[in-house]
Design an enzyme around this catalytic site. Structure first.
Site, mmCIF file in Angstrom:
data_model
loop_
_atom_site.group_PDB
_atom_site.id
_atom_site.type_symbol
_atom_site.label_atom_id
_atom_site.label_comp_id
_atom_site.label_asym_id
_atom_site.label_seq_id
_atom_site.Cartn_x
_atom_site.Cartn_y
_atom_site.Cartn_z
ATOM 1 N N ASN A 17 4.040 5.743 10.447
ATOM 2 C CA ASN A 17 4.492 4.914 9.336
ATOM 3 C C ASN A 17 4.170 5.697 8.066
ATOM 4 O OD1 ASN A 17 5.014 3.037 7.393
ATOM 5 N ND2 ASN A 17 3.392 1.591 7.985
ATOM 6 N N TRP A 18 5.204 6.329 7.534
ATOM 7 C CA TRP A 18 4.978 7.175 6.350
ATOM 8 C C TRP A 18 4.709 6.355 5.086
ATOM 9 C CZ3 TRP A 18 9.196 11.623 6.511
ATOM 10 C CH2 TRP A 18 8.869 12.510 7.542
ATOM 11 N N LYS A 19 4.965 5.047 5.152
ATOM 12 C CA LYS A 19 4.851 4.186 3.967
ATOM 13 C C LYS A 19 5.690 4.803 2.844
ATOM 14 C CE LYS A 19 0.534 2.535 5.844
ATOM 15 N NZ LYS A 19 -0.803 1.994 5.646
ATOM 16 N N HIS B 252 4.144 -5.986 8.273
ATOM 17 C CA HIS B 252 2.994 -5.130 7.972
ATOM 18 C C HIS B 252 2.116 -5.836 6.939
ATOM 19 C CE1 HIS B 252 0.545 -1.774 6.627
ATOM 20 N NE2 HIS B 252 0.919 -1.141 7.726
ATOM 21 N N GLU C 53 0.672 -4.812 4.415
ATOM 22 C CA GLU C 53 0.958 -4.457 3.010
ATOM 23 C C GLU C 53 2.138 -5.277 2.481
ATOM 24 O OE1 GLU C 53 1.156 -0.217 3.618
ATOM 25 O OE2 GLU C 53 -1.009 -0.193 3.971
ATOM 26 N N GLU D 23 -3.206 -4.313 13.834
ATOM 27 C CA GLU D 23 -3.740 -3.532 12.721
ATOM 28 C C GLU D 23 -4.754 -4.385 11.958
ATOM 29 O OE1 GLU D 23 -0.682 -0.162 11.645
ATOM 30 O OE2 GLU D 23 -0.572 -1.825 10.245
ATOM 31 N N GLY E 274 -6.336 2.540 6.271
ATOM 32 C CA GLY E 274 -6.555 3.455 5.152
ATOM 33 C C GLY E 274 -8.002 3.546 4.695
ATOM 34 N N SER F 151 -6.602 3.747 10.620
ATOM 35 C CA SER F 151 -7.417 4.978 10.561
ATOM 36 C C SER F 151 -7.440 5.764 11.878
ATOM 37 C CB SER F 151 -8.840 4.656 10.090
ATOM 38 O OG SER F 151 -8.815 4.090 8.790
ATOM 39 N N GLY G 15 -1.917 7.385 7.271
ATOM 40 C CA GLY G 15 -2.379 8.628 6.648
ATOM 41 C C GLY G 15 -2.256 9.869 7.530
HETATM 42 P P1 13P Z 1 -3.797 4.347 8.280
HETATM 43 O O1 13P Z 1 -3.542 5.114 9.548
HETATM 44 O O2 13P Z 1 -3.615 5.167 7.049
HETATM 45 O O3 13P Z 1 -5.083 3.600 8.336
HETATM 46 O O4 13P Z 1 -2.626 3.224 8.193
HETATM 47 C C1 13P Z 1 -2.408 2.396 9.264
HETATM 48 C C2 13P Z 1 -1.166 1.640 9.014
HETATM 49 O O5 13P Z 1 -1.115 0.788 8.153
HETATM 50 C C3 13P Z 1 0.002 1.964 9.844
HETATM 51 O O6 13P Z 1 1.011 1.015 9.701
#
Ligand code: 13P
Length: 251
Positions: A8-10, A91, A93, A163, A169, A208, A230
């Site tokens: 997931n590159w966000k 998600h 976020e 998650e 993150g 993470s 990340g």
């Molecule tokens: P990280 O791997 O940066 O913790 O993010 C996880 C995430 O939100 C994947 O959708």
């Protein structure tokens, strides 16, 4: 498929980034271990032109509508036009910054199933919810209010991503036992609700994940891969995580 290793590159990436990223990824086709990249939508064409077809394409969101006056939205039909096979829904976020409720996530989940795009439903508790002992109730609610029995006839049509919000993150991963306990619970919840007959739903972990902790996570009985933020932005690191899943699959 036994493992799904998803990036997931966000809101990260550029044309230049994609070119060097894809040139660094070198994997063989493996029906048991699938690699998925979810870039921002505007880069789907760049992925389509440059990535081998053994890498699945995914999106990070979809609209609840199919067309019309919805500025800034992208529909499931448009994603299909870009060879999208998976879409992330719910998600944390999006729940937090875009006020997405379980009801809204449920509509997105349904649209995605109807369009034949596999939704990856994200569920997970906040630190406060975990500390108050509400993790299981919260996750049950997120699943039961989104996935409806009449939408699903085969469990290979969707994926769940656990998650925990406190692990996203932050560099703080759930321990393999802690994550697996929730995955077992998710599996049981799906079963109790008639949402899987065959215990075949892929349940991946996110928060993470990196090439150092992936092995202990993927060895757990109910962890079928990862949704990676990340660490997925580094092609070598992401490939390493993919290779860890392949090794465990071969054991
Ligand atoms: P990280 O791997 O940066 O913790 O993010 C996880 C995430 O939100 C994947 O959708």
């Amino acid at each position: 498929m036994n493992y799904l290793i998803a990036a997931n590159w966000k809101m990260n990436g550029s044309k230049e980034f994609i070119e060097s990223y894809l040139s660094a990824i070198n994997i063989e086709d493996n029906p048991d271990v699938k690699m998925l990249i979810c870039p921002p939508d505007c880069y789907l064409n760049d992925i389509n032109s440059n990535a081998p077809t053994i890498i699945s394409r995914g999106a990070q969101n979809l609209s609840t509508s199919s067309e019309g006056a919805y500025t800034g939205e992208v529909s499931s039909e448009m994603l299909i036009d870009h060879s999208v096979e998976y879409v992330i829904v719910g998600h944390s976020e999006r729940r937090e910054y875009h006020n997405e409720t379980n009801d809204l996530v449920a509509i997105k989940f349904k649209r995605s199933i109807e369009a034949n795009i596999k939704p990856i439903l994200c569920v997970g508790e906040s630190l406060e919810q975990r500390q108050r002992g509400e993790t299981f109730d919260h996750i049950r609610d997120q699943i039961e209010s989104v996935i409806k029995k009449d939408m699903i006839n085969k469990s290979d049509r969707y994926v769940i991503a656990y998650e925990p919000i406190w692990a996203i993150g932050t560099g703080e991963t759930a321990t393999p036992d802690m994550a697996n306990e929730v995955h077992v619970f998710i599996n049981q919840t799906l079963y109790d609700n008639g949402l899987t007959q065959d215990n075949n739903v892929i349940i991946i972990y996110g928060g993470s994940v990196n090439s150092n902790n992936a092995s202990d996570l993927f060895k757990m009985s109910h962890i079928n891969g990862a949704l990676i933020g990340g660490a997925s932005l580094d092609a070598y690191e992401f490939t390493k995580i993919y290779n860890v899943a392949e090794e465990i699959n071969n054991e």
